[in-house]
Design a protein around this motif. Structure first.
Motif, PDB file in Angstrom:
ATOM      1  N   LEU A 235       0.831  -1.348  -0.209  1.00  0.00           N
ATOM      2  CA  LEU A 235      -0.040  -0.062  -0.018  1.00  0.00           C
ATOM      3  C   LEU A 235       0.813   1.240   0.036  1.00  0.00           C
ATOM      4  CD1 LEU A 235      -3.026  -0.815   2.088  1.00  0.00           C
ATOM      5  CD2 LEU A 235      -3.180  -0.435  -0.283  1.00  0.00           C
ATOM      6  N   PRO A 236       1.769   1.586   0.829  1.00  0.00           N
ATOM      7  CA  PRO A 236       2.618   2.627   0.542  1.00  0.00           C
ATOM      8  C   PRO A 236       3.242   2.896  -0.742  1.00  0.00           C
ATOM      9  CG  PRO A 236       3.332   1.336   2.587  1.00  0.00           C
ATOM     10  CD  PRO A 236       2.451   0.306   1.642  1.00  0.00           C
ATOM     11  N   SER A 237       3.730   1.829  -1.576  1.00  0.00           N
ATOM     12  CA  SER A 237       4.176   1.901  -2.718  1.00  0.00           C
ATOM     13  C   SER A 237       2.867   2.504  -3.782  1.00  0.00           C
ATOM     14  CB  SER A 237       5.046   0.667  -3.443  1.00  0.00           C
ATOM     15  OG  SER A 237       3.911  -0.195  -3.607  1.00  0.00           O
ATOM     16  N   HIS A 238       1.920   1.990  -3.553  1.00  0.00           N
ATOM     17  CA  HIS A 238       0.549   2.162  -4.343  1.00  0.00           C
ATOM     18  C   HIS A 238       0.325   3.856  -4.153  1.00  0.00           C
ATOM     19  CE1 HIS A 238      -0.887  -2.129  -3.974  1.00  0.00           C
ATOM     20  NE2 HIS A 238       0.286  -2.019  -4.646  1.00  0.00           N
ATOM     21  N   ALA A 239       0.286   4.319  -2.886  1.00  0.00           N
ATOM     22  CA  ALA A 239       0.266   5.600  -2.601  1.00  0.00           C
ATOM     23  C   ALA A 239       1.143   6.418  -3.392  1.00  0.00           C
ATOM     24  CB  ALA A 239       0.237   5.970  -0.970  1.00  0.00           C
ATOM     25  N   ARG A 240       2.422   5.841  -3.281  1.00  0.00           N
ATOM     26  CA  ARG A 240       3.376   6.780  -4.112  1.00  0.00           C
ATOM     27  C   ARG A 240       3.307   6.848  -5.546  1.00  0.00           C
ATOM     28  NH1 ARG A 240       7.128  10.760  -3.490  1.00  0.00           N
ATOM     29  NH2 ARG A 240       8.513  10.727  -5.329  1.00  0.00           N
ATOM     30  N   THR A 241       2.643   5.722  -6.036  1.00  0.00           N
ATOM     31  CA  THR A 241       2.291   5.646  -7.477  1.00  0.00           C
ATOM     32  C   THR A 241       1.149   6.685  -7.697  1.00  0.00           C
ATOM     33  OG1 THR A 241       2.834   3.568  -7.793  1.00  0.00           O
ATOM     34  CG2 THR A 241       1.249   4.205  -9.237  1.00  0.00           C
ATOM     35  N   ALA A 242       0.163   6.767  -6.822  1.00  0.00           N
ATOM     36  CA  ALA A 242      -0.931   7.622  -6.827  1.00  0.00           C
ATOM     37  C   ALA A 242      -0.398   9.226  -6.985  1.00  0.00           C
ATOM     38  CB  ALA A 242      -2.008   7.562  -5.691  1.00  0.00           C
ATOM     39  N   TYR A 243       0.440   9.357  -6.186  1.00  0.00           N
ATOM     40  CA  TYR A 243       1.030  10.889  -6.042  1.00  0.00           C
ATOM     41  C   TYR A 243       2.031  11.058  -7.359  1.00  0.00           C
ATOM     42  CZ  TYR A 243       4.818  14.227  -4.678  1.00  0.00           C
ATOM     43  OH  TYR A 243       5.441  15.401  -4.901  1.00  0.00           O
ATOM     44  N   GLU A 244       2.438   9.989  -7.783  1.00  0.00           N
ATOM     45  CA  GLU A 244       3.429  10.382  -9.061  1.00  0.00           C
ATOM     46  C   GLU A 244       2.349  10.470 -10.338  1.00  0.00           C
ATOM     47  OE1 GLU A 244       5.738   6.821  -9.259  1.00  0.00           O
ATOM     48  OE2 GLU A 244       7.284   7.654  -7.790  1.00  0.00           O
ATOM     49  N   VAL A 245       1.272   9.847 -10.285  1.00  0.00           N
ATOM     50  CA  VAL A 245       0.593   9.936 -11.276  1.00  0.00           C
ATOM     51  C   VAL A 245      -0.278  11.516 -11.236  1.00  0.00           C
ATOM     52  CG1 VAL A 245      -1.892   9.606 -12.465  1.00  0.00           C
ATOM     53  CG2 VAL A 245      -0.157   7.737 -11.745  1.00  0.00           C
ATOM     54  N   ALA A 246      -0.501  11.808 -10.173  1.00  0.00           N
ATOM     55  CA  ALA A 246      -0.806  13.297 -10.007  1.00  0.00           C
ATOM     56  C   ALA A 246       0.066  14.266 -10.105  1.00  0.00           C
ATOM     57  CB  ALA A 246      -1.599  13.577  -8.378  1.00  0.00           C
ATOM     58  N   ALA A 247       1.300  14.126 -10.022  1.00  0.00           N
ATOM     59  CA  ALA A 247       2.459  14.956 -10.267  1.00  0.00           C
ATOM     60  C   ALA A 247       2.453  15.110 -11.789  1.00  0.00           C
ATOM     61  CB  ALA A 247       3.890  14.478  -9.598  1.00  0.00           C
ATOM     62  N   GLU A 248       2.550  14.018 -12.534  1.00  0.00           N
ATOM     63  CA  GLU A 248       2.938  14.180 -13.868  1.00  0.00           C
ATOM     64  C   GLU A 248       1.293  14.377 -14.764  1.00  0.00           C
ATOM     65  OE1 GLU A 248       5.177  11.683 -16.066  1.00  0.00           O
ATOM     66  OE2 GLU A 248       6.380  10.889 -14.462  1.00  0.00           O
ATOM     67  N   GLY A 249       0.248  14.203 -14.036  1.00  0.00           N
ATOM     68  CA  GLY A 249      -0.848  14.483 -14.736  1.00  0.00           C
ATOM     69  C   GLY A 249      -1.414  16.053 -14.600  1.00  0.00           C
ATOM     70  N   THR A 250      -0.920  16.590 -13.623  1.00  0.00           N
ATOM     71  CA  THR A 250      -1.370  18.288 -13.259  1.00  0.00           C
ATOM     72  C   THR A 250      -0.782  18.891 -14.559  1.00  0.00           C
ATOM     73  OG1 THR A 250      -1.176  17.856 -11.077  1.00  0.00           O
ATOM     74  CG2 THR A 250      -1.369  20.119 -11.779  1.00  0.00           C
ATOM     75  N   VAL A 251      -1.758  19.740 -15.002  1.00  0.00           N
ATOM     76  CA  VAL A 251      -1.501  20.337 -16.258  1.00  0.00           C
ATOM     77  C   VAL A 251      -1.694  22.018 -16.003  1.00  0.00           C
ATOM     78  CG1 VAL A 251      -2.263  20.878 -18.731  1.00  0.00           C
ATOM     79  CG2 VAL A 251      -2.588  18.818 -17.641  1.00  0.00           C
ATOM     80  N   LEU A 252      -0.425  22.649 -16.265  1.00  0.00           N
ATOM     81  CA  LEU A 252      -0.373  23.913 -16.085  1.00  0.00           C
ATOM     82  C   LEU A 252      -0.583  24.777 -17.191  1.00  0.00           C
ATOM     83  CD1 LEU A 252       0.546  26.262 -14.104  1.00  0.00           C
ATOM     84  CD2 LEU A 252       2.844  26.100 -15.224  1.00  0.00           C
ATOM     85  N   LEU A 253      -1.799  25.449 -17.282  1.00  0.00           N
ATOM     86  CA  LEU A 253      -2.435  25.932 -18.556  1.00  0.00           C
ATOM     87  C   LEU A 253      -2.157  27.626 -18.740  1.00  0.00           C
ATOM     88  CD1 LEU A 253      -5.938  24.491 -18.396  1.00  0.00           C
ATOM     89  CD2 LEU A 253      -4.148  23.789 -20.019  1.00  0.00           C
TER      90      LEU A 253
END
Length: 701
Positions: A338-356
Motif C-alpha cells: 500500500l505505501p508504494s501504491h500511494a506513491r504511485t498515486a502521487y506520481e500520477v497526480a504529479a505528472e498529470g497536473t496540467v499548467l495552462l
C-alpha cells in the motif's frame, strides 16, 4: 541520449508476449475444457450461467467445480463493496487506494505510468479476492458535458489505445482480469439506456474502437457492453456490436458481459454473442422465464451452450477456478505494498497536473507573503462520483496540502478586503462529476461569480480547477496569474499539486482533450434532447422517449473537429506548460522527404533540448496529415508520443518509425483499412497547435 520509438506493430508484439504468459493455456484448449464442464450441467444450471449472481458475481455452479467469480468497480482504484447482499461471500479488505481519475492518468501522456497505476490497483484486487476489475473505461471524450469523462482517457484514439494496452498489461500481471468498457459509443450519460448513437462505419473504426482493439491485442480477458443503442440496437444484444465487430473483426475470444440492467430481449441476447446478463436479478428490463422460452422453441439448449462457453473458457484460461478452489483467492500480503501504491498515486497526480497559464508567479516563492486559500474545495477532496468513487485512506485535503506553502489563511467566504489585501490568492473550483447525468459546460453560477470576483480583486490569483472534463473559463482564464488543471487527483494528489506550486516539481501534464471556448463550438452541441435537464437523475426511465444522438462530425472528433473547421479552442489538445523551456531542433527534421512503402517504414529523428534552467519533462507529439485526401480527413492526427526528462542544458535524440498502417483510413467501399499513395506531412511539436517543425512524407505504391 538517444530514444527510439518503433512502429505500432512492433510495440504491440513486445507488449503482448508477457501478458499472454498470464494465461494458463491457449484459448483452444480452454474451450475444449469448457465444453467438457458444460456437458455436466443440467439445463437449469446452464440457464443460471446466463445471468450474474448476487449483483457483483459472475455466474458459477460451485457443485460442479465452477465457483462464482467476484467483480468490482472501477478503473481508478478498488471500490470496496461494503453493501454486498451477502457479505459472507467475500473477505473485504478495510481500505484501498484512491488513485487519480483516469483522465488525469491520460494527462500524463505516459503509458509506462498507466502500467504502474493498473498494477497497483490489481494488487489490491488480488488482496481482496476480486477476480475481475470492471475497467478500464475507454469511451472517447466526444462531449465535454458527459459527466463520466473523468473515468475515461480523453479524446484521441491513439493516446487512449497506448494507455489502455499498458493498463491491461499492468492489471493482468497481478492475476486480476481487466474488463474493457463500455462497448460501444457510450458518449453521453443523459438517460443513456434511451439514447441511440448514430455513428458511421468510418468513425466506429477510426475513433471509437482503436482503444478496444489495443486492449484486446494486449490480452484483455473480458469486455462490457454499453447501455446505449448503436445505430438502432442496444449494444448488449446487438449481433453487429458483439459477433461482427468484437468477436469477428477484432478476434476477441473472452467473456462479454452486459452493463448492469441493459438488455431487453432474450432471443436477441442469445444470438448476439453476449455471455452474461449482469447483474442477473429479475428486473423489469428482462423476462426471466428462460426455461419457458426453450420449451416453446424460441431458442435451444445448444444456443445456451454457445452463450455460456466463453464464460467458462475465460475462467479456465486464466486459472480462476483453480485459484479459488485451491484456496489462493486472497493475497493479503499484497497489502504490504500500500505505501508504494500511494506513491504511485502521487506520481500520477504529479505528472498529470496540467499548467495552462503562468504569468511568472509560479513556482511560488511564498516567503514573507500572505496567502489566502478559498474556493469550492477546502476540507473536502474533489473526486468523481458513482460506482467509480473510491474512498481511499489517509486522505490529504486541499487545506492539508496547501497550508504547507507558508502563511496561509483559509476563508470559505472572503470579503473584498481580504481578497485585495492578500499577497497571493489560491482559488479552488470545478465540478462534481458523476455517472448517469450530464452536467453543464459552465461552472455553477455561484462558483463562476466567485472566481471572477477573485481575479478582478487580486491579479495574483492562482486558480486550481478540479473537474473530469473541460469547463467554460473564457471570462477569467486570461486574467488569473496562473491556471492549474488538477482534475480529480486522488487521495494524496493535492500534495503533488502543492509541490508543483512551490516548485519542487516542474509540471509536465498535457491536456488529453481540447477545451473549447464555448460549448456551441463542440460537435456534441445539441446532443441532449429538447427539454432535458442537467443533473437529471435516472427515474421513470421508460417514460423517456428514445432519442437519437447524431455523430454527424464522423471522424472529426476533438482537435480534429476544431482544426478542420478553423475554430480556435481555449486550450488545444496536448497542451501544457513547464517551469523550464524546451526546443525541438529543426536541423534534425525537415531536411528531405521521408518515404514509406509497404513493409518499409520511414524513420524520423528529432533532437529535444532543455533550454531552461531546471530539470523537466516534455512530451514530443508526432502528428500526420494527408495533403490531398480522397475522403474527408482531419488536417492531422496523433500517431506517436514520447515523454522525455532532461536536465537543464541536456538534449536527447528521439527516433520514430512511421509505417503505411499508421497513415490508413477506413474505406467504406472495401470495409477495410486503406492507405493512399501520395504526399503526406509529419508535424512534430508539443501540442496539436504548437508544431515545431514539419517533414514531407511520401507514400510509395
Amino acid at each position: 541520449m538517444k530514444i527510439r520509438i518503433v512502429s505500432l506493430l512492433s510495440v504491440l508484439a513486445a507488449a503482448v508476449m508477457p501478458l499472454h504468459a498470464q494465461q494458463c493455456m491457449t484459448w483452444d484448449e480452454a474451450y475444449r475444457r469448457a465444453d467438457s464442464l458444460a456437458a455436466r450441467l443440467t439445463l437449469d444450471e446452464k440457464i443460471s450461467m446466463m445471468r450474474g449472481y448476487d449483483k457483483f458475481f459472475l455466474p458459477g455452479v460451485p457443485d460442479k467445480g465452477m465457483p462464482y467469480i467476484f467483480t468490482s468497480d472501477a478503473t481508478q482504484g478498488l471500490r470496496l463493496n461494503l453493501n454486498l447482499p451477502d457479505p459472507t461471500m467475500i473477505r473485504q479488505i478495510d481500505r484501498s487506494t484512491a488513485f487519480p481519475s483516469p483522465i488525469m492518468l491520460a494527462a500524463t501522456f505516459s503509458p509506462e505510468m498507466a502500467y504502474e497505476y493498473a498494477r497497483a490497483v490489481g494488487e489490491e484486487c488480488r488482496a481482496s479476492g476480486v477476480e475481475v476489475l470492471l475497467g478500464p473505461g475507454m469511451n472517447i471524450y466526444r462531449n465535454s458535458q458527459c459527466s463520466r469523462n473523468f473515468e475515461y482517457l480523453g479524446e484521441d484514439p491513439y493516446l487512449a489505445a497506448r494507455m489502455v494496452e499498458r493498463y491491461v498489461e499492468g492489471m493482468q500481471s497481478t492475476g486480476t482480469l481487466a474488463c474493457l468498457k463500455h462497448f460501444l459509443a457510450n458518449n453521453t450519460e443523459w438517460y443513456r439506456r434511451r439514447s441511440n448513437s448514430i455513428v458511421d462505419e468510418r468513425a466506429i473504426h477510426e475513433i471509437y474502437t482503436p482503444a478496444f482493439v489495443a486492449g484486446i491485442e494486449a490480452g484483455a480477458a473480458t469486455v462490457m457492453t454499453a447501455y446505449n443503442r448503436l445505430n438502432g440496437e442496444w449494444c448488449g444484444q446487438s449481433e453487429y456490436v458483439i459477433n461482427d465487430l468484437l468477436r469477428g473483426e477484432f478476434g476477441f475470444r473472452g467473456l462479454v458481459m452486459s452493463d448492469w440492467r441493459s438488455i431487453y430481449d432474450w432471443g436477441k441476447v442469445v444470438a448476439s454473442g453476449l455471455n452474461v446478463d449482469m447483474p442477473g436479478e429479475d428486473y423489469f428490463y428482462l423476462d426471466g422465464d428462460i426455461r419457458g422460452r426453450v420449451e416453446r422453441g424460441e431458442f435451444s439448449e445448444s444456443d445456451i451452450d454457445r452463450m455460456i462457453r466463453p464464460t467458462i473458457a475465460t475462467a479456465i484460461a486464466f486459472g480462476l477456478y483453480d485459484r479459488i478452489l485451491s484456496g489462493d483467492k486472497y493475497r493479503p500480503e499484497l497489502l504490504d505494498s500500500l505505501p508504494s501504491h500511494a506513491r504511485t498515486a502521487y506520481e500520477v497526480a504529479a505528472e498529470g497536473t496540467v499548467l495552462l497559464r503562468n504569468d511568472g508567479i509560479l513556482p511560488l516563492d511564498a516567503s514573507g507573503r500572505s496567502i489566502l486559500l478559498t474556493g469550492r474545495w477546502l476540507d473536502g477532496l474533489p473526486r468523481g462520483g458513482g460506482p467509480a468513487r473510491v474512498e481511499g485512506y489517509d486522505t490529504v485535503t486541499p487545506v492539508d496540502a496547501l497550508k504547507a506553502l507558508g502563511d496561509v489563511t483559509v476563508s470559505k467566504n472572503p470579503t473584498d478586503e481580504e481578497l485585495r489585501n492578500a499577497d497571493i490568492v489560491i482559488f479552488t473550483t470545478g465540478t462534481n462529476d458523476t455517472e448517469a447525468v450530464e452536467r453543464p459546460f459552465a461552472l455553477p453560477k455561484a462558483d463562476e461569480r466567485a472566481v471572477r470576483r477573485a481575479v478582478e480583486l487580486n491579479p495574483n490569483t492562482i486558480v486550481i480547477v478540479n473537474s473530469g472534463s473541460g469547463i467554460d473559463m473564457t471570462a477569467w482564464s486570461d486574467r488569473c496569474a496562473a491556471l492549474i488543471y488538477g482534475w480529480y487527483p486522488g487521495q494524496n494528489g493535492y500534495e503533488a499539486i502543492a509541490d508543483i506550486i512551490r516548485g519542487k516539481i516542474s509540471p509536465s501534464g498535457k491536456l488529453p482533450m481540447t477545451i473549447e471556448r464555448s460549448f456551441s463550438d463542440s460537435p456534441a452541441a445539441g446532443s441532449m434532447p429538447r427539454g432535458a435537464s442537467f443533473y437529471d437523475k435516472v427515474r421513470n426511465e421508460h417514460f423517456i422517449m428514445p432519442y437519437d444522438i447524431l455523430y454527424d462530425e464522423s471522424v472529426l472528433v476533438g482537435y480534429r473537429w476544431y482544426e478542420y473547421n478553423g475554430i480556435r479552442p481555449l486550450f488545444p489538445f496536448g497542451y501544457g506548460l513547464s517551469y523550464t523551456t524546451f526546443e525541438i531542433d529543426r536541423p534534425c527534421c525537415g531536411r528531405s522527404t521521408a518515404t514509406v512503402s509497404k513493409g518499409s517504414p520511414a524513420r524520423i529523428s528529432v533532437r529535444l533540448r532543455n533550454t531552461g534552467e531546471r530539470r523537466g519533462k516534455e512530451v514530443i507529439q508526432l502528428y500526420v496529415g494527408e495533403n490531398t485526401p480522397s475522403v474527408v480527413r482531419p488536417p492531422k492526427e496523433l500517431k506517436r508520443i514520447h515523454k522525455v526528462e532532461l536536465d537543464a542544458g541536456e538534449s536527447a535524440t528521439v527516433e520514430f518509425e512511421i509505417g503505411s498502417d499508421d497513415l490508413a483510413f477506413w474505406d467504406v467501399q472495401t470495409h477495410a483499412w486503406k492507405t493512399n499513395a501520395g504526399e503526406y506531412t509529419l508535424y512534430i511539436g508539443t501540442s496539436s497547435e504548437d508544431i515545431a517543425c514539419t517533414i514531407p512524407l511520401k507514400v510509395m505504391e
